[in-house]
Design an enzyme around this catalytic site. Structure first.
Site, PDB file in Angstrom:
ATOM      1  N   GLY A  55       0.687  -1.291  -0.052  1.00 33.24           N
ATOM      2  CA  GLY A  55       0.047   0.052   0.051  1.00 33.24           C
ATOM      3  C   GLY A  55       0.755   1.261  -0.005  1.00 33.24           C
ATOM      4  N   ASN A  56       1.998   1.243   0.575  1.00 32.98           N
ATOM      5  CA  ASN A  56       2.881   2.284   0.621  1.00 32.98           C
ATOM      6  C   ASN A  56       3.294   2.762  -0.941  1.00 32.98           C
ATOM      7  OD1 ASN A  56       4.610  -0.252   0.415  1.00 32.98           O
ATOM      8  ND2 ASN A  56       6.368   1.055   0.863  1.00 32.98           N
ATOM      9  N   LYS A  89     -12.882  -9.341   7.230  1.00 36.28           N
ATOM     10  CA  LYS A  89     -12.610  -7.905   6.572  1.00 36.28           C
ATOM     11  C   LYS A  89     -13.416  -6.837   6.536  1.00 36.28           C
ATOM     12  CE  LYS A  89      -9.324  -5.760   4.217  1.00 36.28           C
ATOM     13  NZ  LYS A  89      -8.191  -5.286   4.774  1.00 36.28           N
ATOM     14  N   LYS A  92      -3.501 -10.053  -1.309  1.00 33.73           N
ATOM     15  CA  LYS A  92      -2.765  -9.559  -2.335  1.00 33.73           C
ATOM     16  C   LYS A  92      -1.366 -10.548  -2.360  1.00 33.73           C
ATOM     17  CE  LYS A  92       0.447  -6.531  -0.710  1.00 33.73           C
ATOM     18  NZ  LYS A  92       1.671  -6.350  -0.848  1.00 33.73           N
ATOM     19  N   LYS A 119       3.094 -11.657   4.663  1.00 35.38           N
ATOM     20  CA  LYS A 119       4.077 -11.550   3.730  1.00 35.38           C
ATOM     21  C   LYS A 119       5.147 -12.790   3.874  1.00 35.38           C
ATOM     22  CE  LYS A 119       3.826  -6.598   3.370  1.00 35.38           C
ATOM     23  NZ  LYS A 119       2.473  -6.611   3.917  1.00 35.38           N
TER      24      LYS A 119
END
Length: 312
Positions: free
Chosen positions: A11-12, A127, A211, A273
């Site tokens: 997102g960054n 979510k 993602k 991640k």
């Protein structure tokens, strides 16, 4: 032909508004084109959390507050984000390629990802998406549309959707054809549009696919040499933000399992991640490794100068 890599943008690398995003992706494009310039075949996945929330809220508000617009299902909101994020990335990457005299096409594939309708995630949606409501409003919408709402930190009630595990990328053949033809491909945006298989074909479902997991599946299926998950830090750390913080240049699968057992990685940030990297390494048949690093240091990480490598 160079090594094939899948890059998962965090997102960054993107913005919260279209204006902010247009500026940010100009910087995002530079390290991506660095990789292209070094001869890598690059496939890009990306998140869409702020963007899908923005679209969902806008469509929901308009439909409920007299805007005379139809209710927009959540999978369609995800598809919209794939289009506009891809458009911005394509534009920025193409401009950077042109500035360096590199002739190479860049294309976005609106991507569906099959999930199992029996996935345990559907039984326990977690979510949060969309607007805040009072309990009375939430109860009324739940009765009308079958949505599930939960109380969110004292701020009201929000709809929650499941986060199932990705099983299959529908447009995989198209992605492979484009990459083989020399294109930079942007795909599995936001983890992909979640769909389930029915007797009459594919059907979109209200869910959010992680993602990083989708990018790991993509990397495995396109037989990538490396999966690179980009985040805000140069290297994974244990004892993060403590006096004895330690950077990890590499981790084996066994070491990663040990650190996960010690709860070294935060569930909402580094844990998925690391787990996605592990899934890629376990499922890769050509000795591929995974790498976690920052966007700015991606090229350096591929040369072993920084980053955390996850290997068998």
């Amino acid at each position: 032909m160079g090594k094939r890599i899948v890059v998962a943008l965090g997102g960054n690398a993107l913005g919260n508004t279209p204006e902010e995003q247009l500026k940010l992706v100009q910087e995002t494009a530079k390290p991506i084109v660095d990789l292209v310039e070094k001869g890598y075949e690059v496939i890009i996945g990306h998140g869409n959390g702020p963007q899908v929330g923005m679209i969902n809220l806008a469509m929901e508000f308009s439909a409920n507050k007299g805007g005379n617009t139809p209710y927009m299902p959540f999978p369609e909101c995800g598809a919209m984000t794939q289009g506009y994020i891809g458009y911005h990335l394509q534009q920025a990457i193409q401009a950077e390629l042109n500035a360096r005299g590199i002739r190479k096409p860049c294309a976005t594939v609106v991507t569906q990802v099959v999930v199992d309708e029996k996935d345990p995630g559907f039984a326990k949606p977690t979510k949060p998406v969309g607007s805040f409501y009072t309990k009375e409003e939430a109860d009324a919408i739940a009765a009308e549309k079958g949505f599930i709402f939960v109380e969110d930190s004292g701020r009201g009630y929000r709809r929650v959707v499941p986060s199932p595990i990705p099983q299959r990328i529908v447009e995989l053949d198209v992605v492979e054809q484009l990459v083989s033809a020399g294109a930079i491909v942007i795909t599995v945006g936001g983890g992909g549009i979640p769909v389930v298989e029915t007797e009459t074909g594919l059907k979109g479902v209200a869910a959010v696919i992680d993602k990083d997991r989708a990018s790991a599946l993509l990397a495995r299926d396109v037989k990538a040499d490396e999966l690179i998950i980009l985040t805000a830090v140069d290297r994974v750390c244990i004892n993060f933000n403590k006096p004895d913080q330690q950077e990890l240049p590499s981790m084996t699968l066994a070491e990663a399992e040990k650190y996960i057992g010690q709860k070294q990685f935060a569930p909402g940030s580094m844990l998925p991640k690391v787990q996605s990297c592990m899934e890629f390494v376990k499922g890769n048949t050509n000795g591929g490794v995974a790498l976690i690093t920052s966007l700015a240091r991606a090229a350096d990480a591929l040369e072993g100068k920084t980053g955390t490598i996850i290997k068998p």
